[in-house]
Design an enzyme around this catalytic site. Structure first.
Site, PDB file in Angstrom:
ATOM      1  N   GLY A   1      -0.294  -1.652   2.509  1.00  0.00           N
ATOM      2  CA  GLY A   1      -0.211  -0.239   2.133  1.00  0.00           C
ATOM      3  C   GLY A   1       0.599   0.674   3.014  1.00  0.00           C
TER       4      GLY A   1
ATOM      5  N   GLU B   1      -2.278  -7.577   4.816  1.00  0.00           N
ATOM      6  CA  GLU B   1      -1.486  -7.959   3.636  1.00  0.00           C
ATOM      7  C   GLU B   1      -0.307  -7.022   3.427  1.00  0.00           C
ATOM      8  OE1 GLU B   1      -4.259  -7.681   0.402  1.00  0.00           O
ATOM      9  OE2 GLU B   1      -5.358  -9.455   0.971  1.00  0.00           O
ATOM     10  N   PRO B   2       0.588  -6.896   4.396  1.00  0.00           N
ATOM     11  CA  PRO B   2       1.707  -5.976   4.203  1.00  0.00           C
ATOM     12  C   PRO B   2       2.765  -6.552   3.268  1.00  0.00           C
ATOM     13  CG  PRO B   2       1.929  -7.107   6.295  1.00  0.00           C
ATOM     14  CD  PRO B   2       0.626  -7.584   5.698  1.00  0.00           C
TER      15      PRO B   2
ATOM     16  N   ARG C   1      11.704   1.598 -10.032  1.00  0.00           N
ATOM     17  CA  ARG C   1      10.909   2.518  -9.202  1.00  0.00           C
ATOM     18  C   ARG C   1      11.234   3.994  -9.415  1.00  0.00           C
ATOM     19  NH1 ARG C   1      10.341   2.989  -4.522  1.00  0.00           N
ATOM     20  NH2 ARG C   1       8.084   3.041  -4.494  1.00  0.00           N
TER      21      ARG C   1
ATOM     22  N   TYR D   1       7.845   5.676 -10.772  1.00  0.00           N
ATOM     23  CA  TYR D   1       7.034   6.399  -9.768  1.00  0.00           C
ATOM     24  C   TYR D   1       7.731   7.663  -9.273  1.00  0.00           C
ATOM     25  CZ  TYR D   1       5.544   1.483  -9.425  1.00  0.00           C
ATOM     26  OH  TYR D   1       5.155   0.206  -9.697  1.00  0.00           O
TER      27      TYR D   1
ATOM     28  N   CYS E   1      19.663   3.085 -22.609  1.00  0.00           N
ATOM     29  CA  CYS E   1      19.543   4.193 -23.564  1.00  0.00           C
ATOM     30  C   CYS E   1      18.252   4.968 -23.376  1.00  0.00           C
ATOM     31  CB  CYS E   1      19.659   3.643 -24.975  1.00  0.00           C
ATOM     32  SG  CYS E   1      21.217   2.802 -25.166  1.00  0.00           S
TER      33      CYS E   1
ATOM     34  N   TYR F   1       9.387  -4.413  -4.418  1.00  0.00           N
ATOM     35  CA  TYR F   1       9.105  -3.957  -5.778  1.00  0.00           C
ATOM     36  C   TYR F   1      10.387  -3.599  -6.529  1.00  0.00           C
ATOM     37  CZ  TYR F   1       4.586  -3.809  -3.491  1.00  0.00           C
ATOM     38  OH  TYR F   1       3.475  -4.151  -2.777  1.00  0.00           O
TER      39      TYR F   1
HETATM   40  N1  LLP Z   1      -2.733  -6.188  -1.014  1.00  0.00           N
HETATM   41  C1  LLP Z   1      -3.105  -5.833  -2.254  1.00  0.00           C
HETATM   42  C2  LLP Z   1      -4.430  -6.246  -2.739  1.00  0.00           C
HETATM   43  C3  LLP Z   1      -2.234  -5.067  -3.068  1.00  0.00           C
HETATM   44  O1  LLP Z   1      -2.614  -4.715  -4.292  1.00  0.00           O
HETATM   45  C4  LLP Z   1      -0.969  -4.687  -2.562  1.00  0.00           C
HETATM   46  C5  LLP Z   1      -0.033  -3.905  -3.383  1.00  0.00           C
HETATM   47  C6  LLP Z   1      -0.610  -5.097  -1.265  1.00  0.00           C
HETATM   48  C7  LLP Z   1      -1.519  -5.844  -0.515  1.00  0.00           C
HETATM   49  C8  LLP Z   1       0.710  -4.766  -0.634  1.00  0.00           C
HETATM   50  O2  LLP Z   1       0.855  -3.405  -0.448  1.00  0.00           O
HETATM   51  P1  LLP Z   1       2.137  -2.830   0.345  1.00  0.00           P
HETATM   52  O3  LLP Z   1       2.008  -3.225   1.784  1.00  0.00           O
HETATM   53  O4  LLP Z   1       3.335  -3.414  -0.279  1.00  0.00           O
HETATM   54  O5  LLP Z   1       2.043  -1.369   0.135  1.00  0.00           O
HETATM   55  N2  LLP Z   1       5.160  -1.373  -7.451  1.00  0.00           N
HETATM   56  C9  LLP Z   1       4.701  -0.283  -6.609  1.00  0.00           C
HETATM   57  C10 LLP Z   1       3.757  -0.763  -5.528  1.00  0.00           C
HETATM   58  C11 LLP Z   1       2.568  -1.530  -6.057  1.00  0.00           C
HETATM   59  C12 LLP Z   1       1.632  -2.017  -4.976  1.00  0.00           C
HETATM   60  C13 LLP Z   1       0.634  -2.979  -5.529  1.00  0.00           C
HETATM   61  N3  LLP Z   1      -0.267  -3.549  -4.584  1.00  0.00           N
HETATM   62  C14 LLP Z   1       5.901   0.431  -6.012  1.00  0.00           C
HETATM   63  O6  LLP Z   1       7.041   0.060  -6.300  1.00  0.00           O
HETATM   64  O7  LLP Z   1       5.739   1.401  -5.295  1.00  0.00           O
END
Ligand code: LLP
Length: 430
Positions: A239, A280-281, A319, A323, A351, A380
Site C-alpha cells: 500500500g 506485500e509491496p 489508470r 482512477y 473512441c 498496474y
Molecule cells: N496486498 C494486497 C492484499 C492487495 O490487495 C494489494 C493491492 C497489495 C498487497 C499491493 O498493494 P501496493 O503495494 O501495490 O499498493 N490497480 C490499482 C491498484 C490496485 C491495488 C490492489 N491491491 C491502481 O492502479 O492504482
C-alpha cells in the site's frame, strides 16, 4: 530514484536509449528497468532487516515473469491472488514456502493448486472461504496454514476504488469478529492458524492509517494469544504510495514515506511481539521502474484545445481514466533548453473521451512520429491492459544495463482472431 534519465538529449532506460528500443520493438511498449526494481526491493529488505520479515512482492502490480524473476533472484517472496499469479510466481522461481495466497474469491481449484504447491500461507477473508478451505485441505489430506485477514475499519485516505480496509469494503473479516472466527478455525480439520493479515489499500501517502491498523493488530494478537491461539505471523499487506508528478524524485523526499519510515512504525507498534512479518509491496517496488513509450500519430488543432494523438490508448494504460491518475509525460527527445512550450492534451486513439493520458500538459512543439514516455507505469500498467478496440496486446521490454530483452511479445490481433472460431451453424465465410 529511477533509472530513466536524459543523456545527451535522449531519454534512456539505464544505458539503453528508449528510441533504440522503439525502433526494434515498435510502439507502444512498456519498458522496465532492472536496476530500479532492484533498488526498491533492497530499500525494503534493508529497512526491515532484523524484524524477521519476508518481502512478498505483490505480483498483481506487475506479473511479468521476468520482472518476478528479477525479484526472486534477490530473495523475494510473493503475494498472489489467483491461480494464474501463483503459476507465474512459481515459474519465475519464487519458492512456494515464500508465497502467500490472498484474495476474496478463491475457488476450490485455486485452493487445491495452492495447497498442492505448498504455499506458506493462505489469507482467509470470510467464513465460507474458511469452510471450503477446510474441505479442500481434507480432500488433499493436508493442512492449510492460514492467516485471518481482518478488516480493521481504517480509512487509508486514498482513492475510493483502491481503499480496502473500511467496514463497507468487501475485504477481510470485521476485526471485532476475529476472536469468534479464530475459535471456529481452531476446531476445523485441515486448518492451522498461523496468524493475522491486514491490507488497507493502495497508493497511501500517510503513515497514520498504517499505524492505526497495526495498533489494532497488536490488540488482537494480545487477545487471541490469551484465548490460547499461537499467533506467530503477521502479514502487513502493501500500500505504500509513490509520487507520479513531473518532479517525482523531489516530491518523494517531501511527501512520501519510504520503506524505512514504514519499518519504523512497524518496529514501534509490532516489533516486540515475536512474530514473523510479511510485507506485500507492489507499486512501491515496480511503479517508477517502468514507462510506457508511445509515438505521436497526429497533432490536431481542435476548436478549443490542441491534442497530441498517440498510438497508446486507455486499453494499454487504464489508470488515468479509471482512477483519474496523473502520470508525468515526457518527450523522449529532450526539449532544448528554453524551447517554447505549449499546452496540449495527450490522448489515445480509442473512441472514448476518457482515453486521455493528460490534459493541459506543457509540451514542446510535438509532431507526428515523436516519441513520448508516460512515466511511473511499471505498476498496474501492463497487467491491466486489454485489447479493447481490437488492438494488439502491448509488449513489455526489460532493460539491464546496456542490454534489453522483450519479456512479453506484442500479441497481435491475428493471434486473438485465430482463437475466435465461428460456431458450427455459420457456413465458412471464406
Ligand atoms: N496486498 C494486497 C492484499 C492487495 O490487495 C494489494 C493491492 C497489495 C498487497 C499491493 O498493494 P501496493 O503495494 O501495490 O499498493 N490497480 C490499482 C491498484 C490496485 C491495488 C490492489 N491491491 C491502481 O492502479 O492504482
Amino acid at each position: 530514484m529511477n533509472h530513466f534519465q536524459y543523456r545527451d538529449g535522449q531519454l534512456y532506460a539505464e544505458d539503453v536509449p528508449l528510441a533504440r528500443i522503439a525502433d526494434d520493438v515498435g510502439t507502444p511498449f512498456y519498458c522496465y528497468s532492472t536496476a530500479t526494481i532492484e533498488r526498491h526491493f533492497k530499500a525494503y529488505s534493508e529497512a526491515f532487516r532484523g524484524l524477521n520479515a519476508t518481502i512478498c512482492y505483490a505480483v498483481k502490480a506487475n506479473g511479468n515473469i521476468a520482472v518476478i524473476r528479477t525479484l526472486a533472484e534477490l530473495g523475494a517472496g510473493a503475494d498472489v491472488v489467483s491461480g494464474g499469479e501463483l503459476k507465474r510466481a512459481i515459474i519465475a522461481g519464487i519458492p512456494a514456502e515464500k508465497i502467500v495466497y490472498s484474495g476474496v474469491g478463491k475457488t476450490w481449484d485455486e485452493m487445491a493448486q495452492a495447497l498442492s504447491a505448498g504455499v506458506m500461507q493462505v489469507n482467509v477473508e470470510s467464513e465460507p472461504e474458511l469452510e471450503l478451505l477446510s474441505e479442500v485441505a481434507q480432500a488433499l489430506d493436508t493442512t492449510a496454514t492460514i492467516a485471518i485477514r481482518i478488516n480493521p475499519d481504517v480509512d487509508a485516505r486514498t482513492h475510493a476504488k483502491i481503499t480496502t480496509g473500511k467496514q463497507e469494503n468487501k475485504f477481510g473479516i470485521e476485526w471485532t469478529r476475529a476472536h469468534e472466527v479464530c475459535a471456529r478455525a481452531a476446531l476445523m480439520p485441515g486448518i492451522e492458524i498461523g496468524g493475522l493479515a491486514v491490507h488497507i489499500g493502495s497508493q497511501i501517502s500517510d503513515l497514520d492509517p498504517f499505524r492505526d491498523s497495526y495498533v489494532r493488530l497488536r490488540d488482537l494478537v494480545a487477545m487471541l494469544r490469551s484465548d490460547g491461539h499461537e499467533i506467530g505471523c503477521l502479514d502487513l499487506g502493501g500500500g505504500l504510495g509513490i509520487p507520479y508528478g513531473e518532479n517525482a524524485d523531489d516530491e518523494a523526499e517531501e511527501t512520501y514515506p519510504t520503506p524505512a519510515d514504514l519499518a519504523a512504525v512497524v518496529r514501534k507498534t509490532l516489533g516486540d511481539l515475536g512474530c514473523r512479518l510479511l510485507l506485500e509491496p507492489g507499486r512501491s517496488i515496480v511503479g517508477n521502474a517502468g514507462v510506457l513509450v508511445t509515438r505521436v500519430v497526429y497533432v490536431k488543432e481542435g476548436a478549443m484545445r490542441t491534442f497530441a494523438i498517440v498510438d497508446a490508448g486507455m486499453n494499454d494504460l487504464i489508470r488515468p481514466t479509471l482512477y483519474d491518475a496523473y502520470h508525468a509525460i515526457e518527450p523522449v527527445t529532450q526539449p532544448a533548453a528554453g524551447a517554447t512550450l505549449r499546452e496540449m492534451d495527450i490522448v489515445g486513439p480509442i473512441c472514448e473521451t476518457g482515453d486521455t493520458f493528460g490534459t493541459g500538459r506543457q509540451m514542446p512543439s510535438l509532431k507526428s512520429d515523436d516519441l513520448l514516455a508516460i512515466r511511473t507505469a511499471g505498476a498496474y500498467g501492463a497487467v491491466q491492459a486489454s485489447i479493447y478496440n481490437a488492438r494488439a496486446l502491448v509488449p513489455e521490454v526489460l532493460v539491464r544495463g546496456g542490454d534489453f530483452g522483450i519479456v512479453r511479445e506484442r500479441i497481435s490481433v491475428d493471434d486473438f482472431i485465430a482463437r475466435e472460431p465461428f460456431p458450427q451453424w455459420f457456413s465458412d465465410p471464406t
